[in-house]
Write a protein that holds these residues in place. Structure first.
Motif, PDB file in Angstrom:
ATOM      1  N   SER A 164      -0.236   1.729  10.818  1.00 43.71           N
ATOM      2  CA  SER A 164      -1.610   2.166  10.605  1.00 43.71           C
ATOM      3  C   SER A 164      -1.919   2.206   9.040  1.00 43.71           C
ATOM      4  O   SER A 164      -1.026   2.089   8.232  1.00 43.71           O
ATOM      5  CB  SER A 164      -1.540   3.904  11.045  1.00 43.71           C
ATOM      6  N   VAL A 165      -3.035   2.571   8.679  1.00 48.21           N
ATOM      7  CA  VAL A 165      -3.420   2.721   7.249  1.00 48.21           C
ATOM      8  C   VAL A 165      -2.840   3.953   6.810  1.00 48.21           C
ATOM      9  O   VAL A 165      -3.052   5.068   7.477  1.00 48.21           O
ATOM     10  CB  VAL A 165      -4.955   2.795   7.214  1.00 48.21           C
ATOM     11  N   ILE A 166      -2.325   4.159   5.664  1.00 41.57           N
ATOM     12  CA  ILE A 166      -1.834   5.458   5.169  1.00 41.57           C
ATOM     13  C   ILE A 166      -2.460   5.711   3.838  1.00 41.57           C
ATOM     14  O   ILE A 166      -2.637   5.043   3.164  1.00 41.57           O
ATOM     15  CB  ILE A 166      -0.286   4.913   4.730  1.00 41.57           C
ATOM     16  N   LYS A 167      -2.921   6.946   3.804  1.00 42.98           N
ATOM     17  CA  LYS A 167      -3.446   7.658   2.733  1.00 42.98           C
ATOM     18  C   LYS A 167      -2.443   8.503   1.974  1.00 42.98           C
ATOM     19  O   LYS A 167      -1.935   9.608   2.885  1.00 42.98           O
ATOM     20  CB  LYS A 167      -4.805   8.530   3.097  1.00 42.98           C
ATOM     21  N   ASN A 168      -2.274   8.164   1.040  1.00 44.99           N
ATOM     22  CA  ASN A 168      -1.200   9.276   0.177  1.00 44.99           C
ATOM     23  C   ASN A 168      -2.072  10.049  -0.732  1.00 44.99           C
ATOM     24  O   ASN A 168      -2.293   9.498  -1.960  1.00 44.99           O
ATOM     25  CB  ASN A 168      -0.098   8.627  -0.361  1.00 44.99           C
ATOM     26  N   PHE A 169      -2.260  11.366  -0.585  1.00 47.23           N
ATOM     27  CA  PHE A 169      -3.141  11.918  -1.489  1.00 47.23           C
ATOM     28  C   PHE A 169      -2.234  12.756  -2.501  1.00 47.23           C
ATOM     29  O   PHE A 169      -2.799  13.238  -3.580  1.00 47.23           O
ATOM     30  CB  PHE A 169      -3.590  13.405  -0.562  1.00 47.23           C
ATOM     31  N   SER A 170      -0.691  12.492  -2.558  1.00 49.09           N
ATOM     32  CA  SER A 170      -0.085  12.862  -3.495  1.00 49.09           C
ATOM     33  C   SER A 170       0.470  11.776  -4.411  1.00 49.09           C
ATOM     34  O   SER A 170       1.510  12.152  -5.456  1.00 49.09           O
ATOM     35  CB  SER A 170       0.956  13.832  -2.882  1.00 49.09           C
ATOM     36  N   ALA A 171       0.189  10.693  -4.093  1.00 49.93           N
ATOM     37  CA  ALA A 171       0.645   9.362  -4.739  1.00 49.93           C
ATOM     38  C   ALA A 171       0.426   9.325  -6.282  1.00 49.93           C
ATOM     39  O   ALA A 171       1.141   9.014  -7.317  1.00 49.93           O
ATOM     40  CB  ALA A 171       0.190   8.032  -4.352  1.00 49.93           C
ATOM     41  N   HIS A 172      -0.562  10.001  -6.806  1.00 44.66           N
ATOM     42  CA  HIS A 172      -1.200   9.892  -8.198  1.00 44.66           C
ATOM     43  C   HIS A 172      -0.997  11.329  -8.792  1.00 44.66           C
ATOM     44  O   HIS A 172      -1.251  12.386  -8.087  1.00 44.66           O
ATOM     45  CB  HIS A 172      -2.406   9.267  -8.311  1.00 44.66           C
TER      46      HIS A 172
END
Length: 271
Positions: A164-172
């Motif tokens: 799936s498409v992964i959105k990582n809101f904590s990556a930055h």
């Protein structure tokens, strides 16, 4: 049978199998030593990079160790004249059968290895994946565990996560807060935008760079859209967003800025 014949038979037996026995012992010792050394070597090499999760390091170490033990056993059997070709063929057939039976499980396992190897997210990150959002609590070889906003534990198979498409809101370290405000046409747009800028400047959390943006978005039937973009630290995102919306509403009320309401018209019969 006299003693001379017994000695002769024992001598013949030792002559025939003594070297094989010694060779077998050597193979066993070398194989056992290599299995331990190989497992430790993989652990040392893998720990030199932070991109490989400790879970997969343990798995790789065990796989190397047991793989060497397996080859050692086959070599030991061959040393004593046991035909290993048929054993390998049987093991291969069994592996194929097990692989077909556990195709879905193995797919999740392979996806888990990819997640642990490439680490698109880590424990503690806020993500959205497979249509679900939450905080990552655990990543195993088969599943990913998320804690949702209402503290419900969500367990996703790794095949669904990796595919799936992964959105990582904590990556930055930083994130941008986006708001779209609807302002009535009777308001002075320049004054309203200045009030928004003042409200943002009164809060210590917005970052100086990139600078906050307050711009005109679009002219709709009901309102003039004002777009607000403010960069903050990721840890401040939600708290600042909630506080900014409340502060803007209070400032608009105090300054008499009108926010138009949607008009609902009900028709009885034909228009």
């Amino acid at each position: 049978m006299d003693m001379e014949e017994i000695v002769r038979d024992v001598t013949a037996l030792l002559t025939a199998y003594g070297l094989k026995l010694v060779g077998g012992i050597v193979i066993l010792i070398v194989g056992w030593t290599l299995s331990s050394w190989g497992g430790r070597a993989i652990s040392r090499i893998s720990r030199r990079t932070t991109r490989i999760d400790p879970t997969i390091i343990t798995f790789l170490s065990s796989a190397v160790r047991y793989g060497i033990v397996g080859f050692t056993i086959l070599a030991l059997l061959a040393q004593f004249g046991v035909e290993t070709t048929s054993i390998i063929a049987v093991l291969g057939a069994v592996s194929i059968a097990v692989g077909l039976a556990l195709q879905g499980t193995l797919s999740h396992f392979a996806s888990g290895v990819m997640l642990l190897l490439f680490r698109p997210f880590k424990v503690g990150d806020d993500i959205e994946v497979a249509g679900q959002g939450g905080t990552v609590k655990a990543i195993t070889l088969f599943t990913t565990e998320l804690s949702m906003a209402d503290n419900v534990l969500l367990i996703l198979p790794n095949g669904a996560v990796w595919g799936s498409v992964i959105k990582n809101f904590s990556a930055h370290r930083t994130r941008r807060v986006d708001l779209t405000l609807g302002i009535g046409y009777d308001n002075d747009i320049d004054r309203v935008m200045e009030l928004v800028r003042q409200t943002i400047a009164a809060d210590p959390r917005p970052l100086a760079a990139p600078a906050p943006q307050v711009v005109t978005g679009a002219l709709t039937e009901m309102a003039v859209q004002v777009i607000v973009r403010v960069w903050v630290n990721t840890s401040d995102y939600w708290a600042f967003r909630f506080d900014l919306i409340r502060a803007l509403k209070q400032r608009f009320d105090a300054e008499g800025v009108a926010i138009p309401l949607a008009q609902h018209m009900t028709h009885n019969g034909a228009p």
